[in-house]
Design a protein around this motif. Structure first.
Motif, mmCIF file in Angstrom:
data_model
loop_
_atom_site.group_PDB
_atom_site.id
_atom_site.type_symbol
_atom_site.label_atom_id
_atom_site.label_comp_id
_atom_site.label_asym_id
_atom_site.label_seq_id
_atom_site.Cartn_x
_atom_site.Cartn_y
_atom_site.Cartn_z
ATOM 1 N N HIS A 91 1.089 -1.098 0.177
ATOM 2 C CA HIS A 91 0.140 -0.258 0.409
ATOM 3 C C HIS A 91 1.372 1.370 -0.187
ATOM 4 N N ILE A 92 1.780 1.456 1.264
ATOM 5 C CA ILE A 92 2.505 2.458 1.005
ATOM 6 C C ILE A 92 3.446 2.767 -0.291
ATOM 7 N N ASP A 93 4.190 1.603 -1.156
ATOM 8 C CA ASP A 93 4.845 1.584 -2.187
ATOM 9 C C ASP A 93 3.796 2.152 -3.610
ATOM 10 N N ARG A 94 2.101 1.877 -3.757
ATOM 11 C CA ARG A 94 1.008 2.751 -4.401
ATOM 12 C C ARG A 94 1.209 3.856 -3.791
ATOM 13 N N TYR A 95 1.450 4.043 -2.485
ATOM 14 C CA TYR A 95 0.640 5.525 -2.043
ATOM 15 C C TYR A 95 1.853 6.207 -2.968
ATOM 16 N N VAL A 96 3.618 6.302 -2.559
ATOM 17 C CA VAL A 96 3.912 6.628 -2.892
ATOM 18 C C VAL A 96 4.473 7.439 -4.418
ATOM 19 N N SER A 97 4.342 5.988 -4.480
ATOM 20 C CA SER A 97 4.960 5.997 -6.253
ATOM 21 C C SER A 97 4.469 6.994 -7.368
ATOM 22 N N SER A 98 2.562 6.722 -6.640
ATOM 23 C CA SER A 98 1.886 7.454 -7.472
ATOM 24 C C SER A 98 1.538 9.182 -6.840
ATOM 25 N N ASP A 99 2.742 8.962 -5.705
ATOM 26 C CA ASP A 99 2.061 10.736 -4.652
ATOM 27 C C ASP A 99 1.218 10.869 -4.144
ATOM 28 N N GLY A 100 0.450 9.573 -4.191
ATOM 29 C CA GLY A 100 -0.907 9.793 -3.210
ATOM 30 C C GLY A 100 -2.168 8.875 -4.188
ATOM 31 N N VAL A 101 -1.692 9.346 -5.520
ATOM 32 C CA VAL A 101 -3.153 9.316 -6.182
ATOM 33 C C VAL A 101 -3.732 7.622 -6.229
ATOM 34 N N HIS A 102 -2.870 6.638 -6.266
ATOM 35 C CA HIS A 102 -3.761 5.242 -5.565
ATOM 36 C C HIS A 102 -2.887 4.858 -3.974
ATOM 37 N N GLY A 103 -3.801 4.457 -3.332
ATOM 38 C CA GLY A 103 -3.649 4.818 -1.812
ATOM 39 C C GLY A 103 -4.380 6.059 -0.608
ATOM 40 N N HIS A 104 -4.490 6.946 -1.269
ATOM 41 C CA HIS A 104 -5.251 7.850 -0.868
ATOM 42 C C HIS A 104 -6.581 7.250 -0.480
ATOM 43 N N GLU A 105 -7.113 6.968 -1.198
ATOM 44 C CA GLU A 105 -8.788 6.520 -0.956
ATOM 45 C C GLU A 105 -8.627 5.377 -0.388
ATOM 46 N N TRP A 106 -8.696 4.259 0.418
ATOM 47 C CA TRP A 106 -8.313 3.140 0.278
ATOM 48 C C TRP A 106 -10.142 2.243 1.296
ATOM 49 N N THR A 116 -9.891 6.897 4.134
ATOM 50 C CA THR A 116 -8.208 7.722 3.739
ATOM 51 C C THR A 116 -7.813 7.135 4.035
ATOM 52 N N THR A 117 -7.011 7.180 3.370
ATOM 53 C CA THR A 117 -5.384 7.047 3.883
ATOM 54 C C THR A 117 -4.113 8.452 4.655
ATOM 55 N N LEU A 118 -3.686 7.819 5.000
ATOM 56 C CA LEU A 118 -2.346 8.693 5.446
ATOM 57 C C LEU A 118 -0.803 8.326 5.904
ATOM 58 N N LEU A 119 0.049 8.091 5.713
ATOM 59 C CA LEU A 119 1.083 8.154 5.924
ATOM 60 C C LEU A 119 2.109 8.938 6.496
ATOM 61 N N LEU A 120 2.196 7.716 7.823
ATOM 62 C CA LEU A 120 3.030 8.627 9.032
ATOM 63 C C LEU A 120 4.524 8.505 9.169
ATOM 64 N N THR A 121 5.688 8.773 9.209
ATOM 65 C CA THR A 121 6.573 8.599 9.317
ATOM 66 C C THR A 121 7.107 8.943 10.569
ATOM 67 N N THR A 122 7.463 7.962 11.541
ATOM 68 C CA THR A 122 8.375 8.274 12.861
ATOM 69 C C THR A 122 9.396 7.952 12.875
ATOM 70 N N THR A 123 9.721 8.556 14.125
ATOM 71 C CA THR A 123 11.657 8.094 14.206
ATOM 72 C C THR A 123 11.492 7.282 15.583
ATOM 73 N N ASP A 166 0.438 15.487 -0.680
ATOM 74 C CA ASP A 166 1.069 17.084 0.302
ATOM 75 C C ASP A 166 1.823 16.575 1.666
ATOM 76 N N ARG A 167 3.170 16.476 1.261
ATOM 77 C CA ARG A 167 4.225 16.188 2.489
ATOM 78 C C ARG A 167 3.938 17.600 3.275
ATOM 79 N N PHE A 168 4.286 17.251 5.010
ATOM 80 C CA PHE A 168 4.377 18.487 5.708
ATOM 81 C C PHE A 168 4.802 17.915 7.388
ATOM 82 N N THR A 169 5.381 18.095 8.349
ATOM 83 C CA THR A 169 6.040 17.591 9.337
ATOM 84 C C THR A 169 4.878 18.205 10.212
ATOM 85 N N ALA A 170 4.598 17.670 11.340
ATOM 86 C CA ALA A 170 3.562 17.327 12.857
ATOM 87 C C ALA A 170 3.671 17.350 13.623
#
Length: 142
Positions: A16-31, A35-42, A95-99
């Motif tokens: 799912h993440i691969d599709r989301y990233v490679s399509s800039d969210g076109v594929h995967g945002h709606e699931w 709706t889904t988002l990608l969360l990156t933690t440390t 849309d990519r951002f820090t939160a």
């Protein structure tokens, strides 16, 4: 977080993440009707960026996710990571951002839980599977 994130070890989530990233969210945002988002933690121990896909809803300007892990007895790793390091990276569609991530307090959770269960009704079932209080997390754009 300058290194390439390590994606979820769960196969279908990683795909799912691969599709989301490679399509800039076109594929995967709606699931599956939501709706889904990608969360990156440390990583709290490794210091490495870790990425997962999560169902979300909006609460004003903020984004809301649930640390359900299908009702497992322990919190998901991503939740433990953001407790240790609350600054996260988020991708919503293109849309990519820090939160800054924070756990909703009880009053907020009471208000947001129904919003999240409307988006994904299984959350109510997940809560019955575990004795832990499933956290609701608010992501505030920085």
């Amino acid at each position: 977080m300058s290194a390439e994130p390590i994606d979820s070890p769960t196969g279908w989530v990683r795909e799912h993440i691969d599709r989301y990233v490679s399509s800039d969210g076109v594929h995967g945002h709606e699931w599956n009707g939501t709706t889904t988002l990608l969360l990156t933690t440390t990583g709290r121990r490794s210091g490495e960026p870790r990425r997962t896909a999560l169902i979300y809803q909006r609460a004003g300007e903020d984004y809301v996710v649930v640390a359900a892990q299908g009702g497992a007895p322990t919190h998901p790793a991503w939740y433990l990571n953001l407790q240790a390091r609350p600054e996260v990276q988020v991708q919503v569609a293109g849309d990519r951002f820090t939160a800054r991530a924070r756990t909703a307090d009880e009053a907020e959770r009471a208000r947001l839980w129904p919003v999240m269960t409307e988006a994904w009704p299984d959350y109510d079932q997940y809560q019955t599977r575990t004795s832990r209080r499933i956290p609701v997390v608010v992501l505030e754009r920085l």
